[in-house]
Design an enzyme around this catalytic site. Sequence first.
Site, PDB file in Angstrom:
ATOM      1  N   ASN A  95       1.284   3.333  -2.996  1.00  0.00           N
ATOM      2  CA  ASN A  95       1.758   3.754  -4.323  1.00  0.00           C
ATOM      3  C   ASN A  95       1.190   5.103  -4.732  1.00  0.00           C
ATOM      4  OD1 ASN A  95       3.087   1.366  -4.632  1.00  0.00           O
ATOM      5  ND2 ASN A  95       1.604   0.442  -6.034  1.00  0.00           N
ATOM      6  N   GLY A  96      -0.112   5.240  -4.565  1.00  0.00           N
ATOM      7  CA  GLY A  96      -0.786   6.462  -5.012  1.00  0.00           C
ATOM      8  C   GLY A  96      -0.237   7.692  -4.307  1.00  0.00           C
ATOM      9  N   ARG A  97      -0.104   7.593  -2.974  1.00  0.00           N
ATOM     10  CA  ARG A  97       0.413   8.737  -2.212  1.00  0.00           C
ATOM     11  C   ARG A  97       1.842   9.054  -2.611  1.00  0.00           C
ATOM     12  NH1 ARG A  97      -0.798   6.211   3.285  1.00  0.00           N
ATOM     13  NH2 ARG A  97      -1.427   4.493   1.932  1.00  0.00           N
ATOM     14  N   TRP A  98       2.649   8.040  -2.819  1.00  0.00           N
ATOM     15  CA  TRP A  98       4.045   8.268  -3.229  1.00  0.00           C
ATOM     16  C   TRP A  98       4.088   8.986  -4.581  1.00  0.00           C
ATOM     17  CZ3 TRP A  98       7.344   7.321  -7.238  1.00  0.00           C
ATOM     18  CH2 TRP A  98       8.715   7.475  -6.973  1.00  0.00           C
TER      19      TRP A  98
ATOM     20  N   GLU B 107     -12.430  -4.768  -4.048  1.00  0.00           N
ATOM     21  CA  GLU B 107     -12.932  -3.414  -3.787  1.00  0.00           C
ATOM     22  C   GLU B 107     -12.245  -2.354  -4.662  1.00  0.00           C
ATOM     23  OE1 GLU B 107     -12.177  -5.610  -1.285  1.00  0.00           O
ATOM     24  OE2 GLU B 107     -14.318  -6.020  -1.037  1.00  0.00           O
TER      25      GLU B 107
ATOM     26  N   TRP C  59     -12.101  -2.115  -7.693  1.00  0.00           N
ATOM     27  CA  TRP C  59     -12.897  -1.749  -8.882  1.00  0.00           C
ATOM     28  C   TRP C  59     -13.602  -0.412  -8.688  1.00  0.00           C
ATOM     29  CZ3 TRP C  59     -11.608  -4.222 -13.049  1.00  0.00           C
ATOM     30  CH2 TRP C  59     -11.204  -5.557 -12.976  1.00  0.00           C
TER      31      TRP C  59
ATOM     32  N   HIS D  63       2.353   3.741  -9.020  1.00  0.00           N
ATOM     33  CA  HIS D  63       2.168   2.306  -9.316  1.00  0.00           C
ATOM     34  C   HIS D  63       3.368   1.769 -10.090  1.00  0.00           C
ATOM     35  CE1 HIS D  63      -1.732   2.272  -7.582  1.00  0.00           C
ATOM     36  NE2 HIS D  63      -2.263   3.097  -8.469  1.00  0.00           N
TER      37      HIS D  63
ATOM     38  N   ARG E 238      -0.662   9.607  -9.426  1.00  0.00           N
ATOM     39  CA  ARG E 238      -0.819   8.330  -8.709  1.00  0.00           C
ATOM     40  C   ARG E 238      -0.238   7.174  -9.534  1.00  0.00           C
ATOM     41  NH1 ARG E 238      -4.091   7.394  -4.539  1.00  0.00           N
ATOM     42  NH2 ARG E 238      -4.447   5.311  -5.374  1.00  0.00           N
TER      43      ARG E 238
ATOM     44  N   ASP F  28       0.827  -1.214   0.000  1.00  0.00           N
ATOM     45  CA  ASP F  28       0.000   0.000   0.000  1.00  0.00           C
ATOM     46  C   ASP F  28       0.861   1.264   0.000  1.00  0.00           C
ATOM     47  OD1 ASP F  28      -2.387   1.378  -0.045  1.00  0.00           O
ATOM     48  OD2 ASP F  28      -2.632   1.365   2.134  1.00  0.00           O
TER      49      ASP F  28
ATOM     50  N   LEU G   5      10.643 -20.600  -5.511  1.00  0.00           N
ATOM     51  CA  LEU G   5       9.711 -19.716  -4.806  1.00  0.00           C
ATOM     52  C   LEU G   5       8.354 -19.809  -5.483  1.00  0.00           C
ATOM     53  CD1 LEU G   5       9.151 -17.210  -2.865  1.00  0.00           C
ATOM     54  CD2 LEU G   5       9.681 -15.799  -4.840  1.00  0.00           C
TER      55      LEU G   5
ATOM     56  N   ARG H 101       2.122  -4.796   5.985  1.00  0.00           N
ATOM     57  CA  ARG H 101       1.382  -3.783   5.230  1.00  0.00           C
ATOM     58  C   ARG H 101       2.180  -2.492   5.273  1.00  0.00           C
ATOM     59  NH1 ARG H 101      -4.814  -2.426   4.394  1.00  0.00           N
ATOM     60  NH2 ARG H 101      -4.552  -0.614   3.057  1.00  0.00           N
TER      61      ARG H 101
HETATM   62  C1  IPE Z   1      -5.386  -2.818  -0.335  1.00  0.00           C
HETATM   63  O1  IPE Z   1      -5.027  -1.499  -0.485  1.00  0.00           O
HETATM   64  C2  IPE Z   1      -5.356  -3.517  -1.645  1.00  0.00           C
HETATM   65  C3  IPE Z   1      -4.052  -3.648  -2.268  1.00  0.00           C
HETATM   66  C4  IPE Z   1      -2.900  -3.307  -1.781  1.00  0.00           C
HETATM   67  C5  IPE Z   1      -4.086  -4.283  -3.540  1.00  0.00           C
HETATM   68  P1  IPE Z   1      -6.128  -0.349  -0.618  1.00  0.00           P
HETATM   69  O2  IPE Z   1      -5.390   0.929  -0.633  1.00  0.00           O
HETATM   70  O3  IPE Z   1      -7.018  -0.629  -1.759  1.00  0.00           O
HETATM   71  O4  IPE Z   1      -6.936  -0.522   0.732  1.00  0.00           O
HETATM   72  P2  IPE Z   1      -8.015   0.427   1.392  1.00  0.00           P
HETATM   73  O5  IPE Z   1      -9.155   0.538   0.434  1.00  0.00           O
HETATM   74  O6  IPE Z   1      -7.367   1.744   1.634  1.00  0.00           O
HETATM   75  O7  IPE Z   1      -8.377  -0.248   2.661  1.00  0.00           O
HETATM   76  C1  IPE Z   2      -1.754   0.104  -3.323  1.00  0.00           C
HETATM   77  O1  IPE Z   2      -1.437   1.441  -3.371  1.00  0.00           O
HETATM   78  C2  IPE Z   2      -1.735  -0.512  -4.668  1.00  0.00           C
HETATM   79  C3  IPE Z   2      -3.059  -0.896  -5.191  1.00  0.00           C
HETATM   80  C4  IPE Z   2      -4.182  -0.883  -4.558  1.00  0.00           C
HETATM   81  C5  IPE Z   2      -3.054  -1.336  -6.553  1.00  0.00           C
HETATM   82  P1  IPE Z   2      -2.592   2.525  -3.377  1.00  0.00           P
HETATM   83  O2  IPE Z   2      -2.934   2.817  -4.793  1.00  0.00           O
HETATM   84  O3  IPE Z   2      -3.719   2.106  -2.523  1.00  0.00           O
HETATM   85  O4  IPE Z   2      -1.848   3.763  -2.747  1.00  0.00           O
HETATM   86  P2  IPE Z   2      -2.467   4.800  -1.740  1.00  0.00           P
HETATM   87  O5  IPE Z   2      -2.905   4.036  -0.534  1.00  0.00           O
HETATM   88  O6  IPE Z   2      -3.608   5.461  -2.435  1.00  0.00           O
HETATM   89  O7  IPE Z   2      -1.346   5.723  -1.451  1.00  0.00           O
HETATM   90 MG    MG Z   3      -4.129   2.412  -0.515  1.00  0.00          MG
END
Ligand code: IPE
Ligand code: IPE
Ligand code: MG
Length: 224
Positions: free
Chosen positions: A14-17, A59, A61, A29, A25, A12, A122, A172
């Site tokens: 990626n988007g914020r980074w 979720e 989606w 990824h 965002r 978790d 692995l 996580r």
């Molecule tokens: C969980 O991360 C799913 C994956 C890492 C693939 P999310 O960022 O989607 O989780 P929520 O929605 O914030 O709980």
């Molecule tokens: C998790 O990173 C990767 C996927 C869900 C694909 P996020 O995309 O949820 O990143 P944040 O949480 O928005 O920073």
């Molecule tokens: Mg996230």
Amino acid sequence: MNPLRHVAIIMDGNGRWGLKYKNSRNAGHKAGLKTVEKIIKETIKHKVKFLTLYAFSTENWRRPKKEINFLFSLLETFLTNRVDELHNQDIKLKIIGEKSFSEKLNNLLNNAEKKTFRNKKLQLNLALNYGSKFELINAFKKLKKNNKKINEKNLSLFLQTKNIPDPEILIRTGDTKRLSNFLLWQLAYSEIFFEKKLWPEFNEKDYTKIIKKFKNIKRNFGNI
Ligand code: IPE
Ligand code: IPE
Ligand code: MG
């Protein structure tokens, strides 16, 4: 020292980074994929046999179409370019989750699984369109349909993680403390590590530190 066979990771942040450093965002990824490659290599170095990566939840989606399309195009590129390399490294790829994507992606996934099926170093489980509640409901339905007794052993045979030991470690990243519908059954006794770093910043050193810490935890399983 605790034995370690299986590490599961909620990747978790990626988007914020991406937003923070590249104003996008999706750039996050892309950067996250580099961490995936590092962590796979490091897992092998630690002689861990199973690595499960949460890549897309049932979720997810709900996200904007543009982001979803980008994520799946990244995955397609990864599969097209990297499966041979995984195969040469003796890595077995397994998808957990429902493979209901485009025909092209489904084929790429099926072919990658087929090609790497006999590999031994692995097992890399990619959780894609995965949701633990869906998985559990399906497993119960199958138990009923097959007239099987409801018990732990039979249930686990109908989970997507059949024949995979439960993860000893869950990590996580991204400074968020929740499970987000990931492996709810399988994580019943896992040691959980919540990491402040965002996934693209997470590195081999952080990972090794967690593994070392895990090895010295007193695991009780209800005993004393
Ligand atoms: C969980 O991360 C799913 C994956 C890492 C693939 P999310 O960022 O989607 O989780 P929520 O929605 O914030 O709980
Ligand atoms: C998790 O990173 C990767 C996927 C869900 C694909 P996020 O995309 O949820 O990143 P944040 O949480 O928005 O920073
Ligand atoms: Mg996230």
